[in-house]
Scaffold this motif. Sequence first.
Motif, PDB file in Angstrom:
ATOM      1  N   LYS A  71       0.843  -1.194   0.000  1.00 42.54           N
ATOM      2  CA  LYS A  71       0.000   0.000   0.000  1.00 42.54           C
ATOM      3  C   LYS A  71       0.873   1.237   0.000  1.00 42.54           C
ATOM      4  O   LYS A  71       2.093   1.178   0.202  1.00 42.54           O
ATOM      5  N   LYS A  74      -0.407   8.685   2.076  1.00 48.04           N
ATOM      6  CA  LYS A  74       0.144  10.034   1.968  1.00 48.04           C
ATOM      7  C   LYS A  74      -0.042  10.778   3.275  1.00 48.04           C
ATOM      8  O   LYS A  74      -1.145  10.837   3.818  1.00 48.04           O
ATOM      9  N   TYR A  79       5.528  10.193   2.068  1.00 50.10           N
ATOM     10  CA  TYR A  79       4.692   9.049   1.716  1.00 50.10           C
ATOM     11  C   TYR A  79       5.195   7.819   2.472  1.00 50.10           C
ATOM     12  O   TYR A  79       6.402   7.676   2.713  1.00 50.10           O
ATOM     13  N   ARG A 203      -0.887  -1.806  -8.519  1.00 51.56           N
ATOM     14  CA  ARG A 203      -1.794  -0.653  -8.403  1.00 51.56           C
ATOM     15  C   ARG A 203      -1.067   0.575  -7.863  1.00 51.56           C
ATOM     16  O   ARG A 203      -1.414   1.710  -8.215  1.00 51.56           O
ATOM     17  N   ILE A 204      -0.070   0.374  -7.001  1.00 51.14           N
ATOM     18  CA  ILE A 204       0.673   1.516  -6.459  1.00 51.14           C
ATOM     19  C   ILE A 204       1.346   2.290  -7.579  1.00 51.14           C
ATOM     20  O   ILE A 204       1.372   3.530  -7.575  1.00 51.14           O
ATOM     21  N   TYR A 212       0.489   9.507 -11.071  1.00 51.62           N
ATOM     22  CA  TYR A 212       0.867   8.402 -10.201  1.00 51.62           C
ATOM     23  C   TYR A 212       0.328   8.656  -8.795  1.00 51.62           C
ATOM     24  O   TYR A 212      -0.108   9.769  -8.484  1.00 51.62           O
ATOM     25  N   SER A 213       0.381   7.643  -7.954  1.00 52.14           N
ATOM     26  CA  SER A 213      -0.154   7.758  -6.598  1.00 52.14           C
ATOM     27  C   SER A 213       0.779   8.536  -5.676  1.00 52.14           C
ATOM     28  O   SER A 213       0.429   8.801  -4.530  1.00 52.14           O
TER      29      SER A 213
END
Length: 325
Positions: A71, A74, A79, A203-204, A212-213
């Motif tokens: 996972k 933020k 992060y 997914r990250i 992007y995340s």
Amino acid sequence: MIKTYFYNHSEQKMFHDVDLATKDQWLKSPEDLLWIDLYDVGNNELPYIAKIFDFHPLAIEDCLHVSPRAKVDKYDDYYFFVFHALRYNEESDDEITTVELNVFLGPNYIVTIHKSPMNTIGRIAAMCHRNISFLNRGPDYLLYAIVDGITDEYFPIIDRISVRIDELEDEIYEHQMEEITEEFLALKRTIILIRRVIMPQKRIFANVNGRYSFDISEENVPFYSDLTDHLERIADSTETFRDLVNGALDTYYTIISAKTTETMRVLTIISTIILPLTFITGLFGMNTFAWLGEEAEPYMLVVALVIMLAMTFAMLHIFRKRKWL
């Protein structure tokens, strides 16, 4: 154990085992980079680092406990990531195990935390002792290098699983049911665990609508695109492996069912042949022909044997004619 690596951009130099008490001095320039690696940390080391960087208690709690999935969270100015490396031992009861890596990514620092030794971390740390190739492109590049190294360790595992599936497809015609079924189940557990590790990490790093995340500098975007491609390939491979194993398992059960049916067919034919023969022997064994005299007994035995042989050959002829044999 705490290891520190500091890159000074203005001097183009590397420093090791710096004093973290003067953290603000090391991080005053946004172009410098501080990497802190915590391995097998004790009760005081992690709170010490958390206090220096003011990490959130929830993130520290995640570091202290095993997280089941990757996972990214933020926080105000950093992060927090959870990744998993894989360890594969085909001879062990648990063929595949995970090693968790926690990462704090700041604007000019990165903190990695892991309880078990990791080959990728050790290799990059060794390189940092010799040159600045991993630290002179920003913290996001160092994160890429670490995750890419972990991802590269998946490929030998994927290759070995592919070989095992090929071997298993050949063995389903030779080995006993218990051995093959146990191998199938072990492979399915391994594939499921790999997918459970890969899918959240994919997914990250997914690029959704050009975003992007987490923050990535423009010059490092191609590296993350390549990393995403690697994760996609592994995810596709596990999907294919899952279908192959399920297909091979269905084929194996079909073979077992066919063998069982063949066995039952043979036993049924034998029973069908034996049944009238049992009737004939029972009939001739009831002394119903005593009225012919004692000298007739041997002849009646011959008559009974001829009748049984005739019935046997007649039934075999009928079975072959109807293609039951």
